[in-house]
Design an enzyme around this catalytic site. Structure first.
Site, PDB file in Angstrom:
ATOM      1  CB  ILE A 153      -0.964  -0.008   1.216  1.00 52.78           C
ATOM      2  CG1 ILE A 153      -1.767   1.304   1.332  1.00 52.78           C
ATOM      3  CG2 ILE A 153      -0.259  -0.285   2.524  1.00 52.78           C
ATOM      4  CD1 ILE A 153      -2.886   1.257   2.400  1.00 52.78           C
ATOM      5  CB  SER A 154       1.219   4.102  -2.305  1.00 57.59           C
ATOM      6  OG  SER A 154       1.085   3.303  -3.450  1.00 57.59           O
ATOM      7  CD  GLN A 155       6.139   8.209   1.265  1.00 56.95           C
ATOM      8  OE1 GLN A 155       6.736   7.687   0.315  1.00 56.95           O
ATOM      9  NE2 GLN A 155       6.520   9.324   1.826  1.00 56.95           N
TER      10      GLN A 155
END
Ligand code: SAH
Length: 200
Positions: free
Chosen positions: A50-52
């Site tokens: 899950i992206s930053q």
């Protein structure tokens, strides 16, 4: 998290509001819930991430979504970016290659009430023709290039945001309606797979 995003230069109030409304702890693993609001990427199943939050905020800001827009997301992952888009857009179609991730994201988004987000399973490296045309397209996996199929599924006044470049490090590229490309800094995404993705 919001204070951090503001400090990092996110100014779009709509984006900040949307990020404040989406419970990121629902999109991470049980064991990572305590870190859900730290500004970093976290592992999800199938070796993906899950992206930053900063990267989600920045890409959403660059996408410049209107409440009437139909948006395509390539790479559903946890469904977090799709939920943020669901807060801002009219309709979101998000496509995930891995069936397990697609199913989990679909269940999660339904449970959280995102009725305007549709999760599909498939290879969207060449877009998702059944849902075209789109006002906005966001790619959330590292793409070797912008595939022409994505451009062909975009409305004339559309816009694409994608991390483009080699496997290890990419540049955030924005393609506007006039076909002009702008670059917005360096990011690191997991590789896009499929027909127009990386093969190794
Ligand atoms: N946007 C996601 C993070 C994406 S990680 C989030 O908010 O959690 C990148 C995702 O793209 C991974 O889940 C990966 O399986 C998926 N992916 C890779 N290649 C793909 C392809 N060709 N079509 C659709 N999804 C793809």
């Amino acid at each position: 998290m919001l204070r951090q995003l503001r400090q990092l230069g996110i100014r779009d109030a709509r984006v900040l509001d949307a990020m404040a409304r989406v419970p990121r702890e629902e999109f991470v693993r049980e064991a990572d819930r305590g870190s859900a609001y730290e500004d970093r990427a976290l592992p999800i199943d199938m070796g993906q991430t899950i992206s930053q939050p900063y990267v989600v905020a920045r890409m959403t800001e660059l996408l410049d979504v209107d409440t009437r827009d139909r948006v395509l997301e390539v790479g559903t992952g946890s469904g977090y970016q799709a939920a943020v888009l669901g807060e801002l857009a009219g309709e979101v179609v998000t496509v995930e290659l891995h069936e397990e991730l697609a199913t989990a994201a679909r269940d999660r988004l339904a449970r959280l009430g995102y009725a305007n987000v549709r999760v599909e399973q498939g290879d969207a490296s060449v877009g998702f023709a059944p849902g075209a045309p789109y006002d906005r397209i966001i790619v959330t996996a590292a793409a070797p290039a912008i595939d022409p199929a994505l451009l062909s599924q975009l409305r004339p006044d559309g816009r694409i945001v994608a991390p483009v470049g080699p496997r290890d490090l990419q540049e955030l590229v924005v393609i506007g309606a006039d076909g002009r490309q702008e670059r917005h800094g360096v990011v690191g995404f997991v590789p896009l797979r499929g027909r127009a993705g990386f093969t190794s």
